[in-house]
Design an enzyme around this catalytic site. Structure first.
Site, short mmCIF file in Angstrom:
data_model
loop_
_atom_site.label_atom_id
_atom_site.label_comp_id
_atom_site.label_asym_id
_atom_site.label_seq_id
_atom_site.Cartn_x
_atom_site.Cartn_y
_atom_site.Cartn_z
N HIS A 1 11.26 28.91 4.33
CA HIS A 1 10.75 29.72 5.45
C HIS A 1 11.32 29.24 6.79
O HIS A 1 11.37 30.01 7.75
CB HIS A 1 9.22 29.72 5.47
CG HIS A 1 8.64 30.64 4.45
ND1 HIS A 1 7.37 31.14 4.52
CD2 HIS A 1 9.17 31.17 3.31
CE1 HIS A 1 7.13 31.93 3.48
NE2 HIS A 1 8.21 31.96 2.73
N THR B 1 8.77 28.44 -10.20
CA THR B 1 8.41 27.71 -11.42
C THR B 1 7.25 26.75 -11.16
O THR B 1 6.72 26.16 -12.08
CB THR B 1 9.62 26.91 -11.95
OG1 THR B 1 9.25 26.21 -13.13
CG2 THR B 1 10.10 25.88 -10.94
N ARG C 1 8.83 25.38 -0.06
CA ARG C 1 8.67 26.69 0.56
C ARG C 1 8.82 26.59 2.09
O ARG C 1 9.34 27.52 2.73
CB ARG C 1 7.31 27.28 0.19
CG ARG C 1 7.11 28.71 0.65
CD ARG C 1 5.94 29.38 -0.07
NE ARG C 1 5.78 30.77 0.31
CZ ARG C 1 4.73 31.25 0.98
NH1 ARG C 1 3.72 30.45 1.31
NH2 ARG C 1 4.67 32.53 1.28
N GLY D 1 17.95 29.98 11.23
CA GLY D 1 18.60 28.84 10.58
C GLY D 1 17.67 27.67 10.32
O GLY D 1 16.50 27.68 10.70
C1 HEM Z 1 12.88 36.18 -3.31
C2 HEM Z 1 12.02 36.38 -2.35
C3 HEM Z 1 10.70 35.66 -2.29
C4 HEM Z 1 9.49 36.24 -2.14
C5 HEM Z 1 9.23 37.73 -1.99
C6 HEM Z 1 8.52 35.20 -2.18
C7 HEM Z 1 7.17 35.39 -2.03
C8 HEM Z 1 6.22 34.41 -2.22
C9 HEM Z 1 4.80 34.65 -2.16
C10 HEM Z 1 4.13 35.97 -1.84
C11 HEM Z 1 4.19 33.47 -2.45
C12 HEM Z 1 2.68 33.23 -2.53
C13 HEM Z 1 2.17 32.88 -1.14
C14 HEM Z 1 0.67 32.86 -1.06
O1 HEM Z 1 0.01 33.43 -1.92
O2 HEM Z 1 0.13 32.27 -0.10
C15 HEM Z 1 5.21 32.50 -2.68
C16 HEM Z 1 4.98 31.18 -3.01
C17 HEM Z 1 5.98 30.25 -3.19
N1 HEM Z 1 7.32 30.44 -2.94
FE1 HEM Z 1 8.24 32.20 -2.68
N2 HEM Z 1 9.15 33.99 -2.35
C18 HEM Z 1 10.49 34.23 -2.41
C19 HEM Z 1 11.48 33.27 -2.50
C20 HEM Z 1 11.25 31.91 -2.56
C21 HEM Z 1 12.27 30.91 -2.41
C22 HEM Z 1 13.75 31.19 -2.12
C23 HEM Z 1 11.66 29.70 -2.55
C24 HEM Z 1 12.24 28.32 -2.48
C25 HEM Z 1 13.50 28.02 -2.75
C26 HEM Z 1 10.26 29.96 -2.79
C27 HEM Z 1 9.31 29.02 -3.05
C28 HEM Z 1 7.97 29.28 -3.21
C29 HEM Z 1 7.01 28.29 -3.69
C30 HEM Z 1 7.34 26.91 -4.17
C31 HEM Z 1 5.76 28.90 -3.64
C32 HEM Z 1 4.41 28.25 -3.95
C33 HEM Z 1 3.94 27.55 -2.69
C34 HEM Z 1 2.62 26.81 -2.80
O3 HEM Z 1 2.05 26.70 -3.89
O4 HEM Z 1 2.15 26.34 -1.75
N3 HEM Z 1 10.04 31.31 -2.75
N4 HEM Z 1 6.44 33.10 -2.53
#
Ligand code: HEM
Ligand SMILES: *[C@@H]1O[C@H](CO)[C@@H](O)[C@H](O)[C@H]1NC(C)=O
Ligand SMILES: *[C@@H]1O[C@H](CO)[C@@H](O)[C@H](O)[C@H]1NC(C)=O
Ligand SMILES: *[C@@H]1O[C@H](CO)[C@@H](O)[C@H](O)[C@H]1NC(C)=O
Ligand SMILES: *[C@@H]1O[C@H](CO)[C@@H](O)[C@H](O)[C@H]1NC(C)=O
Ligand SMILES: *[C@@H]1O[C@H](CO)[C@@H](O)[C@H](O)[C@H]1NC(C)=O
Ligand SMILES: *[C@@H]1O[C@H](CO)[C@@H](O)[C@H](O)[C@H]1NC(C)=O
Ligand SMILES: *[C@@H]1O[C@H](CO)[C@@H](O)[C@H](O)[C@H]1NC(C)=O
Ligand SMILES: *[C@@H]1O[C@H](CO)[C@@H](O)[C@H](O)[C@H]1NC(C)=O
Length: 355
Positions: free
Chosen positions: A68, A198, A64, A74
């Site tokens: 970000h 996942t 993540r 970039g």
């Molecule tokens: C499509 C738009 C996306 C949205 C709206 C989104 C939003 C979020 C949100 C809200 C969380 C939870 C954060 C929290 O509760 O603190 C999250 C977690 C996460 N996101 Fe996304 N995300 C997106 C795309 C992606 C992409 C492109 C990736 C990586 C290629 C990604 C990887 C992750 C991972 C691995 C987590 C878990 C992180 C952890 O457990 O520390 N996400 N995301």
């Protein structure tokens, strides 16, 4: 644990075997550090692996960070810069999507320290994020790919841009597509990269909008599985603690597999932005979700391609930017003219004097 040992053996073989191949591409290259830091992948792997033994979530947190980073000016490690006292840098870590949410910054600093020990002043923090993302996917059961390298680190950060570019979980599908299009990523990339959900966790505050009064309808999100809805309501009461976490993937929470997509087919996507990929009536993303849900190889192949595409977003290369010595700080000005040839001892002195 056994499978992790096998994974380590497999990746070491893969690095050796694939290391001899050459791949042509635009600016970044998989062989970028072959002469200057041939062990960099293995060093990063070692630190992430060790961290994963006590923190099974770390891989998710690390990938993540790469996402970000790349979506804001970039893939330049701007995300890692701390705010400065004089206000010249306002850290992106305080932005809406990052504050009280991103994790793994300490592990990134551990990786950087290990890499600096092996190859002083050579490997950028932006490349470390890209390698750590690949290592994380591999360690948790996902595919291997050769990471393209040669990014350099920014001397600036932009919290405004972070607020603008990082999509919130309540975006509609059209808004999500737009946020990805801005980065040169298409609908297939949106669906495959969302598959990173996942593994890892999300806090109640990121999906509570679906549980009680969805979009001001007075009822929960109708596209959220009612069985799961009940346990999520217990976990996340109205006016409760928004920082309570749960698994993004309710079936295999710490594995990198295609269960994210099978979950969507049974209305078990956690975030609104997840479920919309399947539940938006008539959406072109539905058939991609279905394909990935029945064919993990197709998901892995497309995910790999999309990760490389994401990693290619506006990198600094050549003499642009710098190789930061500490990921949280721009190099001290007195060392701005010193590029290569720093001894470890010297770079260590720089670090100590700059902190
Ligand atoms: C499509 C738009 C996306 C949205 C709206 C989104 C939003 C979020 C949100 C809200 C969380 C939870 C954060 C929290 O509760 O603190 C999250 C977690 C996460 N996101 Fe996304 N995300 C997106 C795309 C992606 C992409 C492109 C990736 C990586 C290629 C990604 C990887 C992750 C991972 C691995 C987590 C878990 C992180 C952890 O457990 O520390 N996400 N995301
Ligand atoms: C960077 O800032 C964070 C807080 O935002 C702090 O925890 C961390 O210690 C800082 N890094 C360094 C190396 O001082
Ligand atoms: C981040 O969250 C903390 C509360 O945990 C808050 O004090 C701080 O102001 C927030 N930072 C920004 C930049 O909004
Ligand atoms: C941040 O990016 C915005 C574009 O959204 C730009 O207008 C602004 O000047 C940038 N700020 C900094 C500090 O670079
Ligand atoms: C997205 O781009 C990839 C190449 O980067 C291409 O293979 C794929 O067909 C595109 N998908 C859509 C929906 O345009
Ligand atoms: C939420 O409501 C607005 C206005 O009523 C509507 O335009 C929008 O499509 C709705 N969003 C979802 C995800 O249902
Ligand atoms: C809800 O999820 C369960 C598995 O957790 C599944 O068996 C059921 O079919 C799902 N319901 C719907 C309507 O998709
Ligand atoms: C699954 O996808 C892979 C990679 O695209 C492809 O080679 C394979 O034929 C597909 N398998 C099935 C059963 O469709
Ligand atoms: C997946 O990747 C293949 C090969 O790059 C591409 O042809 C296809 O359009 C991608 N998207 C989907 C949904 O299969």
């Amino acid at each position: 644990m056994g499978s992790q040992h096998e994974t380590v053996a497999a990746v070491l073989c893969a690095v050796v075997v694939l290391g001899g191949l050459s791949v042509s591409n635009s600016q970044l290259s998989p062989t970028f550090y072959d002469q200057t830091c041939p062990g960099v992948y293995v060093v990063v792997f070692g630190v992430v692996w060790r961290a994963s033994l006590s923190d099974p979530r770390i891989g998710a947190s690390l990938i993540r960070l790469h996402f970000h980073d790349c979506f804001v000016q970039g893939c330049d490690a701007s995300l890692l810069l701390n705010s400065t006292a004089d206000g010249t840098i306002v850290s992106e870590q305080g932005s809406l999507a990052n504050n009280n949410s991103i994790r793994g910054l300490d592990v990134v600093n551990q990786i950087k320290a290990a890499v600096e020990f092996h190859c002083p002043a050579t490997v950028s923090c932006a490349d470390i994020l890209a390698i750590a993302a690949q290592v994380s996917v591999l360690l948790d059961g996902g595919p291997f790919w050769r990471v393209l390298l040669g990014r350099r680190d920014s001397t600036t950060a932009n919290i405004t841009l972070a607020d603008e570019n990082l999509p919130p979980p309540f975006f509609t599908l059209d808004q999500l597509k737009q946020a990805f299009a801005v980065q040169g990523l298409n609908t297939t990339d949106l669906v495959s990269l969302s598959g990173a959900h996942t593994f890892g966790r999300a806090q109640c505050r990121t999906f509570i909008g679906r549980l009680y009064n969805f979009n001001n309808t007075g009822v929960p999100d109708p596209t959220l599985n009612t069985t799961w809805l009940q346990s999520l309501q217990l976990l996340c009461p109205q006016n409760g603690d928004g920082s309570v976490i749960t698994n993004l993937d309710l079936s295999t929470p710490d594995l990198f597999d295609n269960r994210y997509y099978t979950n969507l087919l049974s209305n078990n996507g956690l975030l609104q932005s997840d479920q919309e990929l399947y539940s938006t009536p008539g959406a072109d993303t539905r058939k991609i979700v279905k394909l990935f849900s029945r064919n993990q190889s197709a998901f892995f192949a497309n995910f790999t391609a999309s990760m490389i595409k994401m990693g290619n977003i506006s990198p600094l290369t050549g003499s642009q930017g710098q190789i930061r010595l500490h990921c949280n700080f721009v190099n001290p000005a007195t060392y701005a003219s010193v590029s290569a040839g720093l001894s470890y001892k010297k770079s260590e002195d720089v670090l100590i004097s700059s902190i």
